[in-house]
Design a protein around this motif. Sequence first.
Motif, PDB file in Angstrom:
ATOM      1  N   TRP A  66       0.767  -1.204  -0.074  1.00 23.57           N
ATOM      2  CA  TRP A  66       0.081  -0.123  -0.091  1.00 23.57           C
ATOM      3  C   TRP A  66       0.896   1.213  -0.033  1.00 23.57           C
ATOM      4  CZ3 TRP A  66      -4.333   1.952  -1.028  1.00 23.57           C
ATOM      5  CH2 TRP A  66      -4.847   3.359  -0.641  1.00 23.57           C
ATOM      6  N   LYS A  67       1.771   1.237   0.977  1.00 23.74           N
ATOM      7  CA  LYS A  67       2.887   2.607   0.962  1.00 23.74           C
ATOM      8  C   LYS A  67       3.476   2.722  -0.334  1.00 23.74           C
ATOM      9  CE  LYS A  67       6.363   4.577   3.653  1.00 23.74           C
ATOM     10  NZ  LYS A  67       6.912   4.699   4.871  1.00 23.74           N
ATOM     11  N   VAL A  68       3.763   1.661  -1.205  1.00 21.20           N
ATOM     12  CA  VAL A  68       4.547   1.675  -2.323  1.00 21.20           C
ATOM     13  C   VAL A  68       3.528   2.531  -3.246  1.00 21.20           C
ATOM     14  CG1 VAL A  68       5.463   0.531  -4.627  1.00 21.20           C
ATOM     15  CG2 VAL A  68       6.369   0.134  -2.065  1.00 21.20           C
ATOM     16  N   LEU A  69       2.395   1.768  -3.418  1.00 21.47           N
ATOM     17  CA  LEU A  69       1.217   2.414  -4.412  1.00 21.47           C
ATOM     18  C   LEU A  69       1.000   3.732  -4.129  1.00 21.47           C
ATOM     19  CD1 LEU A  69      -1.046  -0.968  -4.520  1.00 21.47           C
ATOM     20  CD2 LEU A  69       0.277   0.169  -6.405  1.00 21.47           C
ATOM     21  N   TRP A  70       0.844   3.999  -2.881  1.00 16.80           N
ATOM     22  CA  TRP A  70       0.350   5.515  -2.309  1.00 16.80           C
ATOM     23  C   TRP A  70       1.485   6.532  -2.729  1.00 16.80           C
ATOM     24  CZ3 TRP A  70      -3.908   7.523  -0.675  1.00 16.80           C
ATOM     25  CH2 TRP A  70      -4.207   8.643  -0.150  1.00 16.80           C
ATOM     26  N   SER A  71       2.426   6.321  -2.575  1.00 15.31           N
ATOM     27  CA  SER A  71       3.829   7.075  -2.792  1.00 15.31           C
ATOM     28  C   SER A  71       4.133   7.047  -4.142  1.00 15.31           C
ATOM     29  CB  SER A  71       5.022   6.660  -1.942  1.00 15.31           C
ATOM     30  OG  SER A  71       5.427   5.573  -2.395  1.00 15.31           O
ATOM     31  N   GLY A  72       3.887   5.994  -4.917  1.00 20.04           N
ATOM     32  CA  GLY A  72       4.298   6.009  -6.243  1.00 20.04           C
ATOM     33  C   GLY A  72       5.812   5.735  -6.331  1.00 20.04           C
ATOM     34  N   SER A  73       6.557   5.247  -5.378  1.00 16.87           N
ATOM     35  CA  SER A  73       7.974   5.236  -5.392  1.00 16.87           C
ATOM     36  C   SER A  73       8.299   3.771  -4.592  1.00 16.87           C
ATOM     37  CB  SER A  73       8.556   6.536  -4.697  1.00 16.87           C
ATOM     38  OG  SER A  73       9.938   6.239  -4.439  1.00 16.87           O
ATOM     39  N   GLN A 124      10.067  -3.301  -9.373  1.00 19.99           N
ATOM     40  CA  GLN A 124      10.933  -2.945 -10.754  1.00 19.99           C
ATOM     41  C   GLN A 124       9.903  -2.135 -11.624  1.00 19.99           C
ATOM     42  OE1 GLN A 124      13.532  -4.255 -11.266  1.00 19.99           O
ATOM     43  NE2 GLN A 124      13.388  -6.364 -11.613  1.00 19.99           N
ATOM     44  N   HIS A 125       8.542  -2.022 -11.550  1.00 26.42           N
ATOM     45  CA  HIS A 125       7.944  -1.193 -12.066  1.00 26.42           C
ATOM     46  C   HIS A 125       8.171   0.382 -11.888  1.00 26.42           C
ATOM     47  CE1 HIS A 125       4.443   0.927 -13.954  1.00 26.42           C
ATOM     48  NE2 HIS A 125       3.814   1.396 -12.631  1.00 26.42           N
ATOM     49  N   TYR A 126       8.278   0.702 -10.541  1.00 28.24           N
ATOM     50  CA  TYR A 126       8.473   2.199 -10.295  1.00 28.24           C
ATOM     51  C   TYR A 126       9.978   2.518 -10.203  1.00 28.24           C
ATOM     52  CZ  TYR A 126       3.680   2.654  -8.398  1.00 28.24           C
ATOM     53  OH  TYR A 126       2.694   2.452  -8.241  1.00 28.24           O
ATOM     54  N   ARG A 127      10.743   1.631 -10.632  1.00 29.44           N
ATOM     55  CA  ARG A 127      12.113   1.805 -11.296  1.00 29.44           C
ATOM     56  C   ARG A 127      12.277   2.035 -12.786  1.00 29.44           C
ATOM     57  NH1 ARG A 127      15.467  -1.576  -6.510  1.00 29.44           N
ATOM     58  NH2 ARG A 127      14.716  -0.048  -4.943  1.00 29.44           N
ATOM     59  N   GLY A 128      11.104   1.900 -13.448  1.00 24.94           N
ATOM     60  CA  GLY A 128      11.103   1.966 -15.019  1.00 24.94           C
ATOM     61  C   GLY A 128      11.681   0.621 -15.462  1.00 24.94           C
ATOM     62  N   LYS A 129      11.688  -0.325 -15.074  1.00 25.82           N
ATOM     63  CA  LYS A 129      11.820  -1.708 -15.434  1.00 25.82           C
ATOM     64  C   LYS A 129      10.631  -2.598 -15.388  1.00 25.82           C
ATOM     65  CE  LYS A 129      16.486  -1.064 -13.632  1.00 25.82           C
ATOM     66  NZ  LYS A 129      17.688  -1.666 -12.755  1.00 25.82           N
ATOM     67  N   GLY A 186      13.682   5.402   3.366  1.00 31.07           N
ATOM     68  CA  GLY A 186      12.889   5.430   2.026  1.00 31.07           C
ATOM     69  C   GLY A 186      11.278   5.255   2.240  1.00 31.07           C
ATOM     70  N   GLN A 187      10.724   4.364   1.298  1.00 32.26           N
ATOM     71  CA  GLN A 187       9.445   3.842   1.496  1.00 32.26           C
ATOM     72  C   GLN A 187       9.179   2.485   2.095  1.00 32.26           C
ATOM     73  OE1 GLN A 187       7.184   5.934   0.474  1.00 32.26           O
ATOM     74  NE2 GLN A 187       8.556   7.304  -0.273  1.00 32.26           N
ATOM     75  N   LEU A 188      10.077   2.133   3.200  1.00 30.19           N
ATOM     76  CA  LEU A 188      10.060   0.933   3.805  1.00 30.19           C
ATOM     77  C   LEU A 188       9.047   1.270   4.887  1.00 30.19           C
ATOM     78  CD1 LEU A 188      11.276  -1.768   4.676  1.00 30.19           C
ATOM     79  CD2 LEU A 188      12.686  -0.566   6.006  1.00 30.19           C
ATOM     80  N   SER A 189       7.760   0.333   4.972  1.00 29.73           N
ATOM     81  CA  SER A 189       6.892   0.560   5.914  1.00 29.73           C
ATOM     82  C   SER A 189       7.293   0.465   7.361  1.00 29.73           C
ATOM     83  CB  SER A 189       5.826  -0.162   5.490  1.00 29.73           C
ATOM     84  OG  SER A 189       4.595  -0.191   6.236  1.00 29.73           O
TER      85      SER A 189
END
Length: 232
Positions: A66-73, A124-129, A186-189
């Motif tokens: 959820w945190k990765v999706l919410w922040s987009g990072s 991978q997705h949010y790192r452009g891969k 970073g985005q570590l929950s």
Amino acid sequence: MDTSDQETMPPLKDFLLTYFMPEKCYDHFFIYFNFMHVPCLKIILSKTVGIWILMGIVIAPLPQIWKVLWSGSSNGLCLTSIFLELLAISTHAAFCYTQNFPIGAWGESLFALIQIAVLALLIQHYRGKTIKGVYFLALYCGFMFLLASPLTPVSVVWTLHEWNVLLVIAGRFFQAGSNFKYGHTGQLSALSVFLVFLGSLGRIFSSLQAFLSQVRCMHWPVVAVECCLHRS
């Protein structure tokens, strides 16, 4: 008053008997008011610890996703750590499947590995891969099919399962090392880390209660300490 008690007590009793205690312990506590009955206290503690472990395994990846999706990072998340954790859970699930264990004994691992695989794809997705992430997911599905099939010798599955301890510990150290290197989490929950920490404490208790081997028992204290390092 009596009517209210009759309406509320049966559901409460059913809940307690289903999740926390046998009927004899219910009688000790709520009929005889013997709250110091040690065998029943141990049963309740063991049941509560089981819930902790279930939360630590099943629910922990959800706040992170959820945190990765919410922040987009996905900054701060170590992909190597995710891969190692996914491998450890996957080998455990494959081992239980090949040994014909009931699904109730390892179903939470199946749910957790799906979540961690999704998390790896999101990183991978949010790192452009994204394409590389999709390829990884396809390879992983093939790996799981091969690992759980009769094509893989049982001895290989056993060996991989025995490496779970080192895989999980190595994954936690990779994440802690990443935090130290970049100077932030970073985005570590924090909630995910706390749930894993809670589950690790539960594993420590259950391992000691079951008199398991020292190595397998010491694995979870290390994980608990590493969870603290993740947020330091």
